[in-house]
Structures are given as structure tokens and as C-alpha cells.
Write a protein that holds these residues in place. Structure first.
Motif, mmCIF file in Angstrom:
data_model
loop_
_atom_site.group_PDB
_atom_site.id
_atom_site.type_symbol
_atom_site.label_atom_id
_atom_site.label_comp_id
_atom_site.label_asym_id
_atom_site.label_seq_id
_atom_site.Cartn_x
_atom_site.Cartn_y
_atom_site.Cartn_z
ATOM 1 N N LEU A 63 -7.411 -8.077 9.004
ATOM 2 C CA LEU A 63 -6.525 -6.913 9.086
ATOM 3 C C LEU A 63 -6.279 -6.510 10.539
ATOM 4 O O LEU A 63 -5.879 -5.404 10.828
ATOM 5 N N ARG A 64 -6.530 -7.428 11.465
ATOM 6 C CA ARG A 64 -6.387 -7.126 12.884
ATOM 7 C C ARG A 64 -4.976 -6.695 13.194
ATOM 8 O O ARG A 64 -4.015 -7.322 12.776
ATOM 9 N N GLY A 65 -4.828 -5.581 13.955
ATOM 10 C CA GLY A 65 -3.499 -5.161 14.413
ATOM 11 C C GLY A 65 -2.683 -4.417 13.366
ATOM 12 O O GLY A 65 -1.582 -3.973 13.620
ATOM 13 N N ARG A 66 -3.225 -4.297 12.141
ATOM 14 C CA ARG A 66 -2.437 -3.599 11.123
ATOM 15 C C ARG A 66 -2.791 -2.128 11.111
ATOM 16 O O ARG A 66 -3.926 -1.761 11.347
ATOM 17 N N ARG A 67 -1.808 -1.319 10.857
ATOM 18 C CA ARG A 67 -2.060 0.117 10.817
ATOM 19 C C ARG A 67 -1.133 0.750 9.781
ATOM 20 O O ARG A 67 -0.094 0.186 9.472
ATOM 21 N N PRO A 68 -1.538 1.907 9.217
ATOM 22 C CA PRO A 68 -0.644 2.545 8.241
ATOM 23 C C PRO A 68 0.604 3.092 8.944
ATOM 24 O O PRO A 68 0.633 3.201 10.161
ATOM 25 N N LEU A 69 1.622 3.401 8.136
ATOM 26 C CA LEU A 69 2.880 3.906 8.680
ATOM 27 C C LEU A 69 2.687 5.257 9.351
ATOM 28 O O LEU A 69 1.968 6.094 8.856
ATOM 29 N N GLU A 70 3.349 5.435 10.482
ATOM 30 C CA GLU A 70 3.282 6.721 11.166
ATOM 31 C C GLU A 70 4.582 7.474 10.961
ATOM 32 O O GLU A 70 5.629 6.867 10.794
ATOM 33 N N PRO A 71 4.505 8.809 11.001
ATOM 34 C CA PRO A 71 5.716 9.618 10.792
ATOM 35 C C PRO A 71 6.853 9.221 11.739
ATOM 36 O O PRO A 71 8.015 9.206 11.335
ATOM 37 N N ALA A 72 6.514 8.889 12.974
ATOM 38 C CA ALA A 72 7.557 8.520 13.941
ATOM 39 C C ALA A 72 8.288 7.256 13.487
ATOM 40 O O ALA A 72 9.500 7.125 13.652
ATOM 41 N N ASP A 73 7.521 6.318 12.913
ATOM 42 C CA ASP A 73 8.147 5.088 12.396
ATOM 43 C C ASP A 73 9.108 5.414 11.271
ATOM 44 O O ASP A 73 10.230 4.903 11.218
ATOM 45 N N GLU A 87 16.046 8.009 -1.268
ATOM 46 C CA GLU A 87 15.474 7.108 -2.251
ATOM 47 C C GLU A 87 14.796 5.903 -1.571
ATOM 48 O O GLU A 87 13.691 5.497 -1.938
ATOM 49 N N ALA A 88 15.445 5.362 -0.564
ATOM 50 C CA ALA A 88 14.885 4.212 0.158
ATOM 51 C C ALA A 88 13.584 4.612 0.843
ATOM 52 O O ALA A 88 12.596 3.862 0.836
ATOM 53 N N MET A 89 13.549 5.812 1.415
ATOM 54 C CA MET A 89 12.341 6.282 2.105
ATOM 55 C C MET A 89 11.214 6.469 1.098
ATOM 56 O O MET A 89 10.051 6.209 1.377
ATOM 57 N N GLU A 90 11.567 6.912 -0.112
ATOM 58 C CA GLU A 90 10.572 7.105 -1.175
ATOM 59 C C GLU A 90 9.937 5.760 -1.557
ATOM 60 O O GLU A 90 8.725 5.629 -1.673
ATOM 61 N N VAL A 91 10.815 4.765 -1.750
ATOM 62 C CA VAL A 91 10.345 3.412 -2.073
ATOM 63 C C VAL A 91 9.414 2.915 -0.971
ATOM 64 O O VAL A 91 8.345 2.344 -1.213
ATOM 65 N N LEU A 92 9.824 3.167 0.261
ATOM 66 C CA LEU A 92 9.043 2.723 1.423
ATOM 67 C C LEU A 92 7.662 3.355 1.427
ATOM 68 O O LEU A 92 6.649 2.679 1.607
ATOM 69 N N ARG A 93 7.659 4.678 1.200
ATOM 70 C CA ARG A 93 6.360 5.372 1.211
ATOM 71 C C ARG A 93 5.483 4.855 0.086
ATOM 72 O O ARG A 93 4.298 4.589 0.272
ATOM 73 N N ALA A 94 6.069 4.677 -1.100
ATOM 74 C CA ALA A 94 5.293 4.220 -2.250
ATOM 75 C C ALA A 94 4.739 2.819 -1.996
ATOM 76 O O ALA A 94 3.563 2.558 -2.202
ATOM 77 N N ARG A 95 5.592 1.916 -1.528
ATOM 78 C CA ARG A 95 5.149 0.537 -1.366
ATOM 79 C C ARG A 95 4.248 0.369 -0.155
ATOM 80 O O ARG A 95 3.450 -0.555 -0.086
ATOM 81 N N SER A 96 4.382 1.279 0.816
ATOM 82 C CA SER A 96 3.553 1.111 2.013
ATOM 83 C C SER A 96 2.095 1.415 1.703
ATOM 84 O O SER A 96 1.203 1.039 2.450
ATOM 85 N N ARG A 97 1.869 2.098 0.565
ATOM 86 C CA ARG A 97 0.470 2.348 0.196
ATOM 87 C C ARG A 97 -0.144 1.114 -0.434
ATOM 88 O O ARG A 97 -1.350 0.927 -0.391
ATOM 89 N N GLU A 98 0.698 0.271 -1.029
ATOM 90 C CA GLU A 98 0.119 -0.878 -1.719
ATOM 91 C C GLU A 98 -0.074 -2.090 -0.798
ATOM 92 O O GLU A 98 -0.764 -3.024 -1.141
ATOM 93 N N VAL A 99 0.594 -2.060 0.363
ATOM 94 C CA VAL A 99 0.374 -3.176 1.292
ATOM 95 C C VAL A 99 -0.023 -2.639 2.647
ATOM 96 O O VAL A 99 0.403 -1.572 3.053
ATOM 97 N N TRP A 100 -0.850 -3.389 3.362
ATOM 98 C CA TRP A 100 -1.099 -3.025 4.750
ATOM 99 C C TRP A 100 0.155 -3.356 5.523
ATOM 100 O O TRP A 100 0.734 -4.401 5.370
ATOM 101 N N THR A 101 0.590 -2.467 6.357
ATOM 102 C CA THR A 101 1.818 -2.773 7.094
ATOM 103 C C THR A 101 1.512 -2.933 8.568
ATOM 104 O O THR A 101 0.476 -2.480 9.054
ATOM 105 N N GLU A 102 2.397 -3.586 9.249
ATOM 106 C CA GLU A 102 2.218 -3.760 10.687
ATOM 107 C C GLU A 102 3.239 -2.914 11.418
ATOM 108 O O GLU A 102 3.909 -3.371 12.338
ATOM 109 N N GLY A 103 3.380 -1.682 10.971
ATOM 110 C CA GLY A 103 4.303 -0.780 11.658
ATOM 111 C C GLY A 103 5.749 -1.042 11.258
ATOM 112 O O GLY A 103 6.052 -1.443 10.144
ATOM 113 N N ARG A 104 6.660 -0.822 12.202
ATOM 114 C CA ARG A 104 8.086 -0.798 11.886
ATOM 115 C C ARG A 104 8.630 -2.121 11.363
ATOM 116 O O ARG A 104 9.453 -2.142 10.463
ATOM 117 N N ASP A 105 8.191 -3.231 11.922
ATOM 118 C CA ASP A 105 8.750 -4.517 11.487
ATOM 119 C C ASP A 105 8.482 -4.791 10.021
ATOM 120 O O ASP A 105 9.363 -5.234 9.283
#
Ligand SMILES: Nc1nc2c(ncn2[C@@H]2O[C@H](COP(=O)(O)OP(=O)(O)OP(=O)(O)O)[C@@H](O)[C@H]2O)c(=O)[nH]1
Ligand SMILES: Nc1nc2c(ncn2[C@@H]2O[C@H](COP(=O)(O)OP(=O)(O)OP(=O)(O)O)[C@@H](O)[C@H]2O)c(=O)[nH]1
Ligand SMILES: [Mg+2]
Ligand SMILES: [Mg+2]
Lengths: 277, 293
Positions: free
Chosen positions: A1-11, A31-49
Motif C-alpha cells: 500500500l506504499r504511496g496510497r492515501r485516502p481522498l482529500e477534500p482538496a482533491d 451524482e458523480a461525486m457521490e459515486v466517487l465518494r462511495a467507491r473511494s471507500r472500497e478501494v485504496w486510491t492514489e489521490g487524484r489520478d
């Protein structure tokens, strides 16, 4: 999980602004932001990309659903181009005429915009440029009469395709929308199942009003596909996503300039890439 | 409508005595949504809300018995101010005739139609405009202006043999001076603000004609892109006013606020139909009501 971090409000803010700037519209963006927030909990994300990757998937899913209906052997194949004023209907017909010729088919261009100054003259130039046949009536003539004569000419001369140019009309004008509905009925009388395609032309610079336009044009004459023009500018045409979802019809072509060759088949992934950034 | 939404915000705060700046923030969120839904550019919304916030945390709002109406009044005042107060329906004349009005804008925004509309408006005001099209690109563009002229008894200069925009313009200037037209309205081809070659052509036409007005013709249905295009045209050719077209539709028209805000130009006229008589002086308070919904 190196380099991965949860989504930040600025992102999230940056992504939201990009989608708003692309004209996706407040409800679709929320709606898109809702999907993003929901799915970002199920996967580790690497920020904006990674977030953009999730968004791309979601938008592609929304855009690729309706597959375009295949062209049949019906002859002539009748295509209406409709839409509000100045979006690029006449120019798109010129481009489609060139594509027909390249596909080895003969086309007849019907100047059913009998209202606007020099509308028929404009279409005639496109017919000359693309080697298409041309049919017009007198200025101020009944568009349905011009259409009827044009379709009869196409049948008797054996043209493969008829491209019908209609006058720009605001969807709020009931009498003009009724005229379009009448043209569809008139076409069906002359050629079975005509118009085989009714392409609603949307300007990429349009804001939320595109959705209201789409609804009304769908109600009036039926819409089978969309053309998104002027994507060679800086506008992203994001409102098209909401239109595709609402009407359940695909974006068929994209206009990328003012010349006859500036029309390409819609490519969902490059469209989505431009939206999400 | 925004007035209802603001009422809703303040209803939930009633009976707590004076408002706090936090209460005002809640109202601002409603205003933000309303403006975004009206297609105002999100950066313009930010700047606009800041101006509203500064005034809305003033005592006359916080202590008001009807804070929703007080906030709405601030929003309306600030927006009308951004539109230049709304009495700009004038075309600058010149002691050195003709006064040149250059029509500019993106493809399909309504320039050719608006050129004819403005000519008719000038004729009604007792003026003698000459019209000319320098659009050598769009099929039948010059025919379009010529036909509009014939249909509406307007003088259109149509040097058939000339094919260069600059030469056409010079020919029209010569004609206007010799006949004594007090205005020359110059229709130009639609162009993208990112098309460097065509933007340079527009700059050249401006240099050659020294216009008293450079009007940016904008489609009222435009979305977020209104900022980019209006700003670039303003930077490159120094637009002096905006003509907002297709207001006879039901687009909320937030593009108007974006364009006016980013250029500082007044919106001078409103196109309200396809016919050449369908032009009105721009009415700021009407536009505000339309945008706010
Ligand atoms: N840059 C760019 N310009 C386009 C595109 N498609 C059309 N245009 C331009 O947009 C303007 C309007 O195009 P038209 O084809 O006349 O539009 P229309 O919908 O037929 O207009 P009306 O018949 O008046 O309603 C013209 O200047 C076209 O050259 C495109 O894909 N890109
Ligand atoms: N409903 C409505 N239609 C308008 C208005 N102004 C222009 N139009 C229509 O919008 C379309 C485009 O108008 P044009 O005058 O050809 O636009 P343009 O900016 O000269 O287009 P290009 O030269 O191709 O860039 C035409 O169908 C006009 O009749 C308006 O205020 N209301
Ligand atoms: Mg047309
Ligand atoms: Mg024009």
C-alpha cells in the motif's frame, strides 16, 4: 500500500470543479461525486489520478449503453438533422454528404429550411463541394412540401441516402416543434419507416439548456442519435452525458471544425478523457 | 425559485434573534447552487458570492426582519451592477464618419442576424448605416447578409469580385465615406478564440477600421465556456459591448453574467427572435430575475 492515501477534500474539490467547468451540470456532477465518494471507500486510491480513473469508468458506463442501430438496406435511407439555431446542422449535413460519397453511396441534400436567409444557398454550396444532388423549394415555401418533393425525387432517381436540412428552431416554440412533427409524418408517408434517423445536433458550448432541448425534440419528432459539434473549441460538451442518459440514444458523430472532413465517429473514451482531465 | 429557497433557509433560523455570518453562509450556498444551475461559470460564482457576502454580513441584513428579502436585494443589486446598470443600449458615434461597429463572436452565435437587427435599430433612430460582410469562409455568408438587407430595406455593400476580408472592408469604408453613411456595421466570420490565425485577422480588421464599437455577440444558451471565449475576444480585440442572442428561448442565461463579469463590458442589446425587428435594449433587472430563477 506504499504511496496510497485516502481522498482529500482538496482533491474532491478540484475534480468537482473540472466537471462543472465541462458543463456536466449540477445534478450530474453531484451524482458523480457521490459515486466517487462511495467507491473511494472500497478501494485504496492514489489521490487524484486514481479518482479520475474511477470517474472515467463511471462516465464510460453511462455513455456506452445505447448502441447505435445499424443501417438497413432501406432505400433511400432518410436522415433528418434537427436542433436549435446555429448549432451546426447545415454544416454537419455537408460533412455527412462527404462521408456518404466516401462510402460509395449517392446522396440527395434537401433544403427544408425555407425560412432563414440564404439557407438553401448555403446547403447548395455543400452539395456542390461533396458531389451530392440537391433539392430545394422557393424561399418561404412549406417545408413539408419541399420534403415531399425531395423524397419523391430521391425515390425516382434511386439515391441511396437523403439528408434533410431543417430550420433551426427553439424548442420553446410550439408551432415550430409541431412543424417538425408534421415533417416526420410526411416523410413516413413517402418512404416507409422514414425518417430512419433523426439526429439532434448539440453545440458543445451549450449549457444546461441542452437537456430541455433534447426532451422537446424527442417528444416532437423523435430523436435516434446525437451529433456534438464544435468540440474543436474549448468547450467540453459535458451536458451530452445527461442527454444520452435521459434519451437513451447514442452520440453518433462529433464535429471538429468547419470543413467537410471535420466529422468523426463518437469515441466515448477520448470524450470522457477530455471531461475528466 | 431562489426567493423560495432563501425563505426556506431563513425560516429554519427564525426566532433565534439576529442572524450570524454562518447563517448568511447557508444562504450563500443556496445562491451558489442557483447560479451554477443557471450556467454561470463557477469562478464567476465564487467572485460574485464574495461581493455578496461582504454586504450580506452588514447590520442591515443581520438585523432585518425579513433577512431572506434583504439578502435577495443584495444579490439583485450586485448583479445589476455587474451588468453595467443596464442603460447601455447605445452605439458610439463618431465625428469622423462612418462610425464603425465590428461584430465578433463564436460560430453560430447570431452575428449576421444581429448585424441586420442593429442596422434596422439605427435606421429607426434616424441614422444611415451601411452593412458589409467580411465572412469569406462560410458558404453563402455574404448572401445571407445581402438577403437580410433586401428583406428589410437596409443598405448592404457587396463587392462581388473581392475575396479578402481586408479589401472588402476598405471598399466598404470608401463607399460609406463617399455616400455619407454615419455608421458602418461590419459582420465577421465566426471564429474560435483559440484560432490564432483568425483572431489575428480580426485584430487586423480592427486596426484597418478603427471602430467605435467592437461588439461580442454571445449565445444566451452558452454554458461554462462563455468565460473563456468572452475573455479571449476581449483581450485580443478589446470588445466594448456584448449582444446577447436567443433570449427568446428558456435558457437561464448565466453566460451573460460570466461574459459581463470577466470582460467588464456592458450587455447592450438582447436578441429575442429570428426576425430582424426582434432586438431589444438589454434590461438588466429582467436578466437578473431570469438567472436567479
Ligand atoms: N469550429 C466549428 N464550427 C462549426 C462546427 N460545425 C458547424 N460550425 C460552424 O457553426 C456555424 C453555424 O453552422 P450552421 O451549419 O449554419 O448551423 P445551423 O444549425 O445549420 O444554423 P441554422 O440553420 O441557422 O439554425 C458555421 O459558421 C459553421 O461553420 C464544428 O464542428 N466546429
Ligand atoms: N431564436 C433566435 N434565433 C436567433 C437569434 N439571433 C440569431 N438567431 C438565429 O441563430 C442562427 C445563427 O444566426 P447567424 O446570424 O447566422 O449567426 P452567426 O454568428 O452569423 O453565424 P456564423 O457566421 O456562422 O458564425 C440563425 O438561425 C438565426 O436566425 C435570436 O435572438 N433568437
Ligand atoms: Mg442551417
Ligand atoms: Mg454569420
Amino acid at each position: 500500500l506504499r504511496g496510497r492515501r485516502p481522498l482529500e477534500p482538496a482533491d474532491l474539490d478540484a475534480i468537482e470543479e473540472a466537471l462543472l467547468a465541462a458543463d456536466m451540470g449540477v445534478p450530474a456532477v453531484a451524482e458523480a461525486m457521490e459515486v466517487l465518494r462511495a467507491r473511494s471507500r472500497e478501494v485504496w486510491t492514489e489521490g487524484r489520478d486514481a479518482m479520475r480513473g474511477l470517474l472515467r469508468q463511471e462516465l464510460l458506463r453511462q455513455l456506452e449503453q445505447p448502441a447505435p442501430a445499424a443501417r438497413t438496406a432501406a432505400r433511400p435511407w432518410v436522415v433528418f438533422l434537427v436542433g436549435v439555431n446555429g448549432v451546426g446542422k447545415t454544416t454537419t449535413i455537408g460533412k455527412l454528404a462527404r462521408a456518404e460519397r466516401a462510402a460509395g453511396r449517392t446522396a440527395l441534400l434537401v433544403a427544408a429550411d425555407t425560412f432563414r436567409a440564404a439557407a438553401a444557398e448555403q446547403l447548395q454550396v455543400w452539395a456542390e463541394r461533396t458531389g451530392a444532388a440537391f433539392h430545394r423549394g422557393a424561399e418561404g415555401a412549406d417545408p413539408s412540401a419541399v420534403l415531399t418533393d425531395g423524397l419523391r425525387a430521391a425515390r425516382s432517381r434511386g439515391h441511396d441516402t437523403v439528408l434533410v436540412d431543417t430550420a433551426g428552431r427553439l424548442h420553446t416554440k410550439g408551432n415550430l416543434m409541431a412543424e417538425l412533427a408534421k415533417m416526420s409524418r410526411v416523410a413516413a408517408r413517402e418512404v416507409p419507416d422514414a425518417p430512419h434517423e433523426t439526429l439532434l445536433v448539440l453545440d458543445a458550448t451549450l449549457g444546461g439548456n441542452a437537456l430541455a432541448q433534447a426532451r422537446e425534440f424527442a417528444k416532437a419528432g423523435g430523436v435516434t442519435g446525437l451529433v456534438l459539434t464544435k468540440l474543436d473549441g474549448t468547450a467540453k460538451g459535458g451536458v451530452a452525458v445527461a442527454v444520452v442518459r435521459e434519451l437513451g440514444v447514442p452520440i453518433r458523430h462529433v464535429g471538429l471544425g468547419e470543413a467537410a472532413e471535420d466529422l468523426v465517429p463518437f469515441d466515448a473514451s477520448s470524450f470522457v478523457d477530455a471531461l475528466v482531465g | 425559485a431562489l426567493s423560495d429557497r432563501l425563505q426556506g433557509v431563513f425560516r429554519s433560523l427564525r426566532g433565534r434573534g439576529a442572524l450570524t455570518p454562518e447563517d448568511v453562509d447557508q444562504a450563500l450556498r443556496e445562491i451558489r447552487l442557483a447560479l451554477l444551475e443557471a450556467d454561470v461559470h463557477f469562478k464567476v460564482v465564487k467572485q460574485f458570492l464574495e461581493r455578496v457576502r461582504v454586504r450580506a454580513v452588514g447590520q442591515d441584513v443581520l438585523k432585518s426582519l425579513t433577512p431572506d428579502q434583504a439578502v435577495l436585494r443584495v444579490v439583485r443589486d450586485e448583479m445589476v451592477a455587474l451588468f453595467g446598470g443596464g442603460d447601455a443600449a447605445r452605439l458610439q458615434g463618431s465625428s469622423r464618419l462612418p462610425a464603425v461597429v465590428l461584430m465578433t463572436g463564436l460560430q453560430g452565435s447570431g452575428k449576421t442576424t444581429s448585424t441586420a437587427k442593429l442596422a434596422r435599430w439605427l435606421v429607426q433612430g434616424g441614422h444611415h448605416p451601411l452593412l458589409v460582410s467580411t465572412d469569406v469562409y462560410r458558404p453563402a455568408a455574404r448572401e445571407q447578409l445581402r438577403t437580410l438587407g433586401q428583406q428589410n430595406n437596409l443598405q448592404v455593400h457587396h463587392p462581388e469580385s473581392l475575396t479578402q476580408p481586408r479589401a472588402i472592408l476598405e471598399s466598404a469604408l470608401t463607399e460609406a465615406r463617399s455616400v455619407g453613411h454615419d455608421f458602418l456595421l461590419v459582420d465577421t466570420a465566426g471564429r474560435l478564440h483559440i484560432d490564432d490565425e483568425l483572431m489575428a485577422e480580426l485584430e487586423e480588421l480592427k486596426r484597418a477600421s478603427q471602430p467605435t464599437e467592437v461588439l461580442y455577440v454571445a449565445d444566451a444558451m452558452t454554458g461554462q465556456d462563455a468565460v473563456k471565449s468572452a475573455e479571449e475576444f476581449h483581450k485580443r480585440v478589446g470588445t466594448t459591448g456584448i449582444v446577447l442572442t436567443k433570449l427568446d428561448g428558456d435558457a437561464r442565461g448565466g453566460a451573460a453574467l460570466s461574459a459581463a463579469s470577466v470582460t467588464g463590458c456592458p450587455i447592450k442589446f438582447a436578441g429575442v427572435g429570428e426576425r430582424v425587428d426582434e432586438l431589444e435594449p438589454f434590461q438588466a433587472d429582467r436578466m437578473v430575475g431570469r438567472i436567479l430563477g
